[in-house]
Design an enzyme around this catalytic site. Structure first.
Site, PDB file in Angstrom:
ATOM      1  N   GLU A 167      -6.249   7.158  18.482  1.00 45.97           N
ATOM      2  CA  GLU A 167      -6.709   7.575  17.158  1.00 45.97           C
ATOM      3  C   GLU A 167      -7.704   8.728  17.265  1.00 45.97           C
ATOM      4  O   GLU A 167      -7.644   9.696  16.491  1.00 45.97           O
ATOM      5  CB  GLU A 167      -7.348   6.373  16.465  1.00 45.97           C
ATOM      6  CG  GLU A 167      -7.938   6.636  15.104  1.00 45.97           C
ATOM      7  CD  GLU A 167      -8.659   5.403  14.583  1.00 45.97           C
ATOM      8  OE1 GLU A 167      -9.887   5.493  14.342  1.00 45.97           O
ATOM      9  OE2 GLU A 167      -8.011   4.345  14.434  1.00 45.97           O
TER      10      GLU A 167
ATOM     11  N   HIS B  16      -5.503   1.811  21.334  1.00 44.46           N
ATOM     12  CA  HIS B  16      -5.100   2.245  19.983  1.00 44.46           C
ATOM     13  C   HIS B  16      -6.170   3.170  19.400  1.00 44.46           C
ATOM     14  O   HIS B  16      -5.871   4.246  18.870  1.00 44.46           O
ATOM     15  CB  HIS B  16      -4.908   0.998  19.116  1.00 44.46           C
ATOM     16  CG  HIS B  16      -4.882   1.220  17.642  1.00 44.46           C
ATOM     17  ND1 HIS B  16      -6.015   1.490  16.889  1.00 44.46           N
ATOM     18  CD2 HIS B  16      -3.863   1.179  16.742  1.00 44.46           C
ATOM     19  CE1 HIS B  16      -5.691   1.613  15.618  1.00 44.46           C
ATOM     20  NE2 HIS B  16      -4.394   1.438  15.498  1.00 44.46           N
ATOM     21  N   ASN B  17      -7.434   2.773  19.509  1.00 40.18           N
ATOM     22  CA  ASN B  17      -8.512   3.585  18.946  1.00 40.18           C
ATOM     23  C   ASN B  17      -8.732   4.872  19.738  1.00 40.18           C
ATOM     24  O   ASN B  17      -9.102   5.900  19.173  1.00 40.18           O
ATOM     25  CB  ASN B  17      -9.806   2.770  18.878  1.00 40.18           C
ATOM     26  CG  ASN B  17      -9.808   1.807  17.708  1.00 40.18           C
ATOM     27  OD1 ASN B  17      -8.749   1.392  17.238  1.00 40.18           O
ATOM     28  ND2 ASN B  17     -10.981   1.443  17.239  1.00 40.18           N
TER      29      ASN B  17
ATOM     30  N   SER C 239      -6.452  -3.639  12.931  1.00 39.76           N
ATOM     31  CA  SER C 239      -6.475  -2.290  12.384  1.00 39.76           C
ATOM     32  C   SER C 239      -5.942  -2.324  10.959  1.00 39.76           C
ATOM     33  O   SER C 239      -5.056  -3.111  10.638  1.00 39.76           O
ATOM     34  CB  SER C 239      -5.618  -1.345  13.242  1.00 39.76           C
ATOM     35  OG  SER C 239      -5.640  -0.031  12.717  1.00 39.76           O
TER      36      SER C 239
ATOM     37  N   LYS D  41      -6.070  -2.825  21.414  1.00 40.70           N
ATOM     38  CA  LYS D  41      -6.764  -2.205  20.282  1.00 40.70           C
ATOM     39  C   LYS D  41      -7.687  -1.081  20.769  1.00 40.70           C
ATOM     40  O   LYS D  41      -7.835  -0.046  20.092  1.00 40.70           O
ATOM     41  CB  LYS D  41      -7.570  -3.260  19.525  1.00 40.70           C
ATOM     42  CG  LYS D  41      -8.389  -2.719  18.350  1.00 40.70           C
ATOM     43  CD  LYS D  41      -7.544  -1.995  17.321  1.00 40.70           C
ATOM     44  CE  LYS D  41      -8.238  -1.812  15.984  1.00 40.70           C
ATOM     45  NZ  LYS D  41      -9.556  -1.204  16.015  1.00 40.70           N
TER      46      LYS D  41
END
Length: 302
Positions: free
Chosen positions: A180, A176-177, A121, A173
């Site tokens: 987001e 994480h997204n 990221s 990840k």
């Protein structure tokens, strides 16, 4: 350390440059010849084929793959698997589904090739600010690749870590997204409410700037929002069409598989879908039902 960077798009090219600025040697490959030439101008050693990439590295070879997830990644890693040998390492730094990592690692291990997945990221700002790196693989690989991670991260001891076995990096990840997605949707809705409050004549760029300092909602995403609102708070040149790159969907699928409620992330993904509709068929059905059961007025299509 000498390594190859396969894929010189926005992320890959900047990562190669950051590595070279940190003293590493980079063999650069992309299907776009101009991208190779640009990398060479930054100090990289260009390669025109994956076979040439393998030839220009000394054992144990390290190849970082930074290409779009899906068929392209599958093809590149498959070809590298035929070109590399026992003791070499393939790093997938793109946004791959973690289940594909586990499958690929098992196949490559039969040839003695190490496979590691790195959730990356940082976007276009990573060259200057550094990248957040979530590493999945063996502890031995983490130590061997430490100089690369320390260079790419914001600092040697911050912003990167070995989070678990193969697949764990891209799994983290993916979540994480998903987070987001939810954060972005919350900001978007809040700014839309303020934009609709015409009688206050709010300067939304000013509001964003105020929130950036001291507020509990301050974040890098808010910094970027402030940048976007600076010249035109109506965002007149931007269509309200929002794409998704896959990780949000995968996060929602994972939540379903694990029986974990994730309403914010799920609805933020659904909102992206609705942004792509010129007109909602579901809304037409709703309007028709209201008219049928209660005689409520229908707004005629133009």
């Amino acid at each position: 350390m000498k390594l190859a960077m396969v894929g010189l798009g926005k992320m890959g090219a900047n990562m190669a440059t950051r590595l070279m600025r940190g003293g590493h040697e980079v063999v650069a490959f992309d299907v776009n010849e101009e991208a190779i030439q640009k990398a060479e101008s930054e100090g990289a050693e260009g390669a025109c084929t994956l076979a040439e990439v393998a030839e220009k590295l000394s054992a144990p070879r390290v190849v970082w793959v930074m290409v779009p997830a899906g068929e392209i990644t599958e093809s590149v890693i498959s070809e590298l698997g035929e070109l590399l040998s026992d003791g070499d390492t393939i790093i997938d730094g793109g946004n791959t589904l973690y289940k594909d990592d586990i499958r690929r690692a098992a196949t490559l291990s039969e040839k003695g090739i190490e496979y590691v997945d790195v959730g990356t990221s940082g976007g276009v700002w990573g060259l200057a600010e550094g990248y957040s790196l979530m590493f999945g693989g063996t502890k031995e690989s983490a130590e061997m690749l430490r100089p690369i991670f320390e260079n790419l991260a914001p600092s040697a001891d911050l912003g990167w870590g070995h989070v678990g076995p193969v697949g764990a990096g891209h799994f983290v990840k993916m979540i994480h997204n998903g987070i987001e997605y939810g954060m972005m949707q919350a900001y978007a809705e809040g700014f839309e409410i303020m934009h609709a409050k015409k009688d206050f004549d709010l300067d939304l760029h000013q509001v964003a700037e105020i929130w950036r300092h001291g507020s509990v909602v301050r974040s890098w995403l808010l910094d970027l929002t402030a940048n976007a609102l600076e010249d035109d708070q109506d965002l007149s040149d931007i269509a309200g069409y929002v794409s998704d790159s896959g990780e949000g969907r995968w996060t929602v699928f994972e939540a379903v598989d694990l029986d974990v409620p994730a309403p914010v992330i799920t609805l933020s993904l659904q909102r992206r879908f609705s942004s792509r509709q010129d007109e909602s068929y579901a809304a037409k059905v709703l309007s028709a039902m209201r008219n049928q059961f209660g005689g409520h007025a229908i707004k005629k299509a133009e």
